[in-house]
Scaffold this motif. Structure first.
Motif, PDB file in Angstrom:
ATOM      1  N   GLN A  94      10.100   7.493  12.313  1.00  0.00           N
ATOM      2  CA  GLN A  94      10.174   6.401  11.317  1.00  0.00           C
ATOM      3  C   GLN A  94       8.944   5.637  10.801  1.00  0.00           C
ATOM      4  N   ILE A  95       7.931   5.881  11.769  1.00  0.00           N
ATOM      5  CA  ILE A  95       6.533   5.278  11.186  1.00  0.00           C
ATOM      6  C   ILE A  95       5.804   6.325  10.318  1.00  0.00           C
ATOM      7  N   ILE A  96       5.974   7.479  10.682  1.00  0.00           N
ATOM      8  CA  ILE A  96       5.770   8.630   9.727  1.00  0.00           C
ATOM      9  C   ILE A  96       6.080   8.340   8.489  1.00  0.00           C
ATOM     10  N   ALA A  97       7.329   8.071   8.331  1.00  0.00           N
ATOM     11  CA  ALA A  97       7.861   8.010   6.954  1.00  0.00           C
ATOM     12  C   ALA A  97       7.366   6.816   6.365  1.00  0.00           C
ATOM     13  N   PHE A  98       6.854   5.497   6.733  1.00  0.00           N
ATOM     14  CA  PHE A  98       6.511   4.346   6.322  1.00  0.00           C
ATOM     15  C   PHE A  98       4.959   4.695   5.874  1.00  0.00           C
ATOM     16  N   TYR A  99       4.205   5.374   6.593  1.00  0.00           N
ATOM     17  CA  TYR A  99       2.859   5.730   6.251  1.00  0.00           C
ATOM     18  C   TYR A  99       2.977   6.747   5.045  1.00  0.00           C
ATOM     19  N   GLU A 100       3.837   7.590   5.051  1.00  0.00           N
ATOM     20  CA  GLU A 100       4.208   8.444   3.704  1.00  0.00           C
ATOM     21  C   GLU A 100       4.342   8.011   2.454  1.00  0.00           C
ATOM     22  N   VAL A 101       5.382   7.090   2.494  1.00  0.00           N
ATOM     23  CA  VAL A 101       5.508   6.360   1.361  1.00  0.00           C
ATOM     24  C   VAL A 101       4.152   5.379   0.861  1.00  0.00           C
ATOM     25  N   GLY A 102       3.337   5.093   1.690  1.00  0.00           N
ATOM     26  CA  GLY A 102       2.138   4.247   1.544  1.00  0.00           C
ATOM     27  C   GLY A 102       1.302   5.351   0.787  1.00  0.00           C
ATOM     28  N   ARG A 103       1.076   6.458   1.355  1.00  0.00           N
ATOM     29  CA  ARG A 103       0.048   7.478   0.880  1.00  0.00           C
ATOM     30  C   ARG A 103       0.458   7.867  -0.588  1.00  0.00           C
ATOM     31  N   ASN A 104       1.916   7.946  -0.737  1.00  0.00           N
ATOM     32  CA  ASN A 104       2.247   8.384  -2.045  1.00  0.00           C
ATOM     33  C   ASN A 104       1.965   7.086  -2.875  1.00  0.00           C
ATOM     34  N   ALA A 105       2.025   6.154  -2.697  1.00  0.00           N
ATOM     35  CA  ALA A 105       1.574   4.969  -3.544  1.00  0.00           C
ATOM     36  C   ALA A 105       0.312   5.044  -4.037  1.00  0.00           C
ATOM     37  N   ILE A 106      -0.789   5.595  -3.036  1.00  0.00           N
ATOM     38  CA  ILE A 106      -2.157   5.792  -3.250  1.00  0.00           C
ATOM     39  C   ILE A 106      -2.259   7.130  -4.472  1.00  0.00           C
ATOM     40  N   LEU A 107      -1.664   8.077  -3.913  1.00  0.00           N
ATOM     41  CA  LEU A 107      -1.737   9.328  -4.696  1.00  0.00           C
ATOM     42  C   LEU A 107      -1.144   9.304  -6.078  1.00  0.00           C
ATOM     43  N   ALA A 108      -0.007   8.390  -6.310  1.00  0.00           N
ATOM     44  CA  ALA A 108       0.344   8.142  -7.771  1.00  0.00           C
ATOM     45  C   ALA A 108      -0.263   7.166  -8.348  1.00  0.00           C
ATOM     46  N   ASP A 109      -1.355   6.460  -7.959  1.00  0.00           N
ATOM     47  CA  ASP A 109      -2.211   5.365  -8.526  1.00  0.00           C
ATOM     48  C   ASP A 109      -2.951   6.424  -9.816  1.00  0.00           C
ATOM     49  N   PRO A 110      -2.948   6.134 -11.094  1.00  0.00           N
ATOM     50  CA  PRO A 110      -3.673   6.982 -12.031  1.00  0.00           C
ATOM     51  C   PRO A 110      -5.002   6.910 -11.758  1.00  0.00           C
ATOM     52  N   ASN A 111      -5.846   5.923 -10.984  1.00  0.00           N
ATOM     53  CA  ASN A 111      -7.089   5.954 -10.806  1.00  0.00           C
ATOM     54  C   ASN A 111      -7.472   6.787  -9.484  1.00  0.00           C
ATOM     55  N   TYR A 112      -6.448   7.365  -8.876  1.00  0.00           N
ATOM     56  CA  TYR A 112      -6.827   8.035  -7.691  1.00  0.00           C
ATOM     57  C   TYR A 112      -7.504   9.214  -8.070  1.00  0.00           C
ATOM     58  N   ASN A 113      -7.211   9.865  -9.112  1.00  0.00           N
ATOM     59  CA  ASN A 113      -8.192  10.908 -10.014  1.00  0.00           C
ATOM     60  C   ASN A 113      -8.505  12.260  -8.694  1.00  0.00           C
ATOM     61  N   GLY A 114      -7.364  12.592  -8.007  1.00  0.00           N
ATOM     62  CA  GLY A 114      -7.545  13.601  -6.790  1.00  0.00           C
ATOM     63  C   GLY A 114      -8.633  13.281  -5.958  1.00  0.00           C
ATOM     64  N   GLY A 115      -8.957  11.908  -5.521  1.00  0.00           N
ATOM     65  CA  GLY A 115      -9.799  11.416  -4.497  1.00  0.00           C
ATOM     66  C   GLY A 115     -11.246  11.140  -5.117  1.00  0.00           C
ATOM     67  N   ASP A 116     -11.389  11.621  -6.540  1.00  0.00           N
ATOM     68  CA  ASP A 116     -12.823  11.532  -6.928  1.00  0.00           C
ATOM     69  C   ASP A 116     -12.847  10.148  -7.715  1.00  0.00           C
ATOM     70  N   TYR A 117     -12.866   9.173  -7.360  1.00  0.00           N
ATOM     71  CA  TYR A 117     -12.742   7.876  -7.872  1.00  0.00           C
ATOM     72  C   TYR A 117     -13.905   7.036  -7.759  1.00  0.00           C
ATOM     73  N   TYR A 118     -14.809   7.419  -6.946  1.00  0.00           N
ATOM     74  CA  TYR A 118     -16.148   6.560  -6.591  1.00  0.00           C
ATOM     75  C   TYR A 118     -16.998   5.970  -7.815  1.00  0.00           C
ATOM     76  N   GLU A 119     -17.213   6.841  -8.888  1.00  0.00           N
ATOM     77  CA  GLU A 119     -18.007   6.154  -9.926  1.00  0.00           C
ATOM     78  C   GLU A 119     -16.850   5.496 -11.050  1.00  0.00           C
ATOM     79  N   SER A 120     -15.849   5.360 -10.570  1.00  0.00           N
ATOM     80  CA  SER A 120     -15.113   4.632 -11.720  1.00  0.00           C
ATOM     81  C   SER A 120     -13.871   3.847 -11.262  1.00  0.00           C
ATOM     82  N   LYS A 121     -12.877   3.502 -11.889  1.00  0.00           N
ATOM     83  CA  LYS A 121     -11.916   2.501 -11.086  1.00  0.00           C
ATOM     84  C   LYS A 121     -11.303   3.124  -9.867  1.00  0.00           C
TER      85      LYS A 121
END
Length: 380
Positions: free
Chosen positions: A186-213
Motif C-alpha cells: 500500500q505504501i509502495i503504491a503511494f510512493y509510486e504515484v508520487g514518483r510518477n508525478a515527478i517523472l511526468a513533470d516536463p521540467n524533470y528532463n530525465g533527471g538533468d534539470y539542475y541548470e534549468s527549471k
C-alpha cells in the motif's frame, strides 16, 4: 532551485576520494562525502555516543540546542537537546544526512567527477544496507567502537533494523520507532504515484534539470500525496473537517473551480510548496525507492529471527496506534521475533491521534520512555 545548507554546526567526512566503495549490488562507487553534526561532548570512555538517523526527508540537523539563532530549528527538538530525553549535556549525539540525500551527503545532486555535472539519474540505486554502511564508516571515523544507542523513526527506524542485522555489536542498544523491516504494498503504491508525478513533470528532463527549471510541480504533488500517509483520518478530520478556506464561502469556487476550496486542500498545497524549497526531486525518487525495496528478510528468504539473532544489547520498539504508514502490527512482528530469540526487548504501542507523524510531535510518553530506556542501557 538550488538548496542552501544553513546549519552552523555542520561538518564533513570524506569517506573515500576514490571509486572504491562497494555497494550491496557489487557496484563500486565514489567519491563519498558525509555531512554530519555532533552535539554534546564525547566522554573519555567514549561510551556516551547516541547515533540518530533521520526519516525520509530529514537531515543532520536533529536539534537546534547549540545554535546561536532560531532560524533553523532541529527536526527533533522536542526529543533532543539540553535537558531533553536525549540530553546533550549527558550524551554525545551524532546525526548525519543520509547517503543519497541532498543536504551535504553525496547524492544525485552531487557533482560526478567523471562528468563535472550532477549525477542525476546516473547515481546508482542504493539500498538501506548501503546507507547504514556509510553511517558505520562515519562512527568509525569518530573513533567510537560501541555506541550507547542507535535510534531512528520511519526510514530512520528501518535503518536501525539494518544496524541490528549488519552491525549487531556496534551498539549497546537499539531504538526502532514507527518502522518496519519491509514496506507494505500500500505504501509502495503511494510512493509510486508520487514518483510518477515527478517523472511526468516536463521540467524533470530525465533527471538533468539542475541548470534549468526544476520539476517543482511534480515534487509538490509527490509531497502532498506522501503527507496524507503521515496523518491519520482522525487528525485530518479534527484539524480540518470540511472547513472552507477563510476567504472562501460555500458555493464560491476560486481558481477556475479547482483551487483550494477546502482547508485540507490549502494545507496540502502549502506543505508541497514549502517542501520544494528544501529538497531535491532526484533524492526523493531514490530514497523512496530505497524504502520500497528494503526487506530485511530478502522477500522471506531469510527468517526474521535469523536477521536479528546476533543482537546482544537491549532493544526498544515503539509504535503508534493511529499509524497506518508503519502499523503497530509491523512492530509487533519484530518484537515477537526478538522474544523467540530470548532477546531483551521492550515494546510500547502509544496512543496518539496523529498517525505516522506522531514520533516527530511533542509527546510526553515518548520522551519519558526514550529517556528511561537510554538511562538504563548497560555495556554489552
Amino acid at each position: 532551485m538550488s538548496i542552501t545548507i544553513p546549519y552552523q554546526n555542520i561538518k564533513y567526512f570524506n569517506l573515500t576520494e576514490k571509486k572504491d566503495f562497494k555497494l550491496e549490488d557489487g557496484t563500486l562507487f565514489g567519491p563519498i562525502t558525509v555531512a554530519y553534526e555532533t552535539f554534546g561532548t564525547l566522554n573519555a570512555e567514549k561510551d556516551n555516543a547516541v547515533f540518530i538517523i533521520h526519516a525520509l526527508t530529514g537531515d543532520s540537523h536533529v536539534t537546534s540546542a547549540e545554535d546561536n539563532d532560531t532560524v533553523t530549528p532541529g527536526w527533533w527538538d522536542k526529543l533532543v537537546g539540553k535537558g531533553k530525553a536525549i540530553d546533550t549535556d549527558k550524551y554525545f549525539v551524532i546525526s548525519s544526512n543520509a547517503f543519497g540525500g541532498c543536504m551535504g551527503t553525496t547524492g544525485p545532486s552531487s557533482i560526478n567527477p567523471e562528468t563535472g555535472k550532477q549525477y542525476g539519474q546516473s547515481f546508482p540505486l542504493i539500498t538501506i544496507k548501503d546507507m547504514v554502511k556509510v553511517q558505520k564508516k562515519l562512527v568509525d571515523h569518530l573513533g567510537i567502537h560501541t555506541l550507547k544507542t542507535v535510534i531512528g523513526g520511519s526510514l530512520g527506524g528501518m535503518s536501525v533494523i539494518e544496524w541490528m542485522s549488519s552491525f549487531p555489536d556496534a551498539s549497546d542498544s537499539f531504538i526502532v520507532i514507527a518502522a518496519s523491516y519491509k514496506t507494505s504494498s500500500q505504501i509502495i503504491a503511494f510512493y509510486e504515484v508520487g514518483r510518477n508525478a515527478i517523472l511526468a513533470d516536463p521540467n524533470y528532463n530525465g533527471g538533468d534539470y539542475y541548470e534549468s527549471k526544476h520539476p517543482d510541480n511534480g515534487l509538490t504533488i509527490a509531497r502532498m500525496l506522501a503527507h496524507i500517509t503521515y496523518l491519520s483520518s482522525h487528525s485530518i478530520e479534527e484539524k480540518f473537517g470540511r472547513n472552507f478556506q477563510n476567504e472562501t464561502k460555500a458555493g464560491e469556487y476560486p481558481y477556475a473551480n479547482f483551487g483550494p476550496m477546502f482547508a485540507i486542500e490549502s494545507y496540502l498545497r502549502y506543505q508541497g510548496k514549502k517542501f520544494v524549497e528544501r529538497f531535491d526531486a532526484n533524492s526523493y525518487l531514490y530514497l523512496t525507492k530505497t524504502m520500497d525495496i528494503y526487506d530485511a528478510t530478502n522477500n522471506a528468504a531469510i527468517p526474521l529471527t535469523d536477521v536479528l539473532k546476533n543482537v546482544k544489547g537491549k532493544s526498544l520498539f515503539i509504535s503508534f496506534n493511529s499509524d497506518w504508514h508503519f502499523t503497530p502490527a509491523d512492530s509487533w512482528v519484530m518484537v515477537k521475533a526478538m522474544m523467540e530469540l530470548g532477546k531483551e526487548v521492550t515494546y510500547v504501542n502509544l496512543d496518539s491521534p496523529y498517525g505516522h507523524d506522531a514520533f516527530l510531535l511533542e509527546n510526553n510518553e515518548l520522551e519519558s520512555i526514550v529517556s528511561s530506556f537510554i538511562k538504563n542501557v548497560r555495556r554489552i
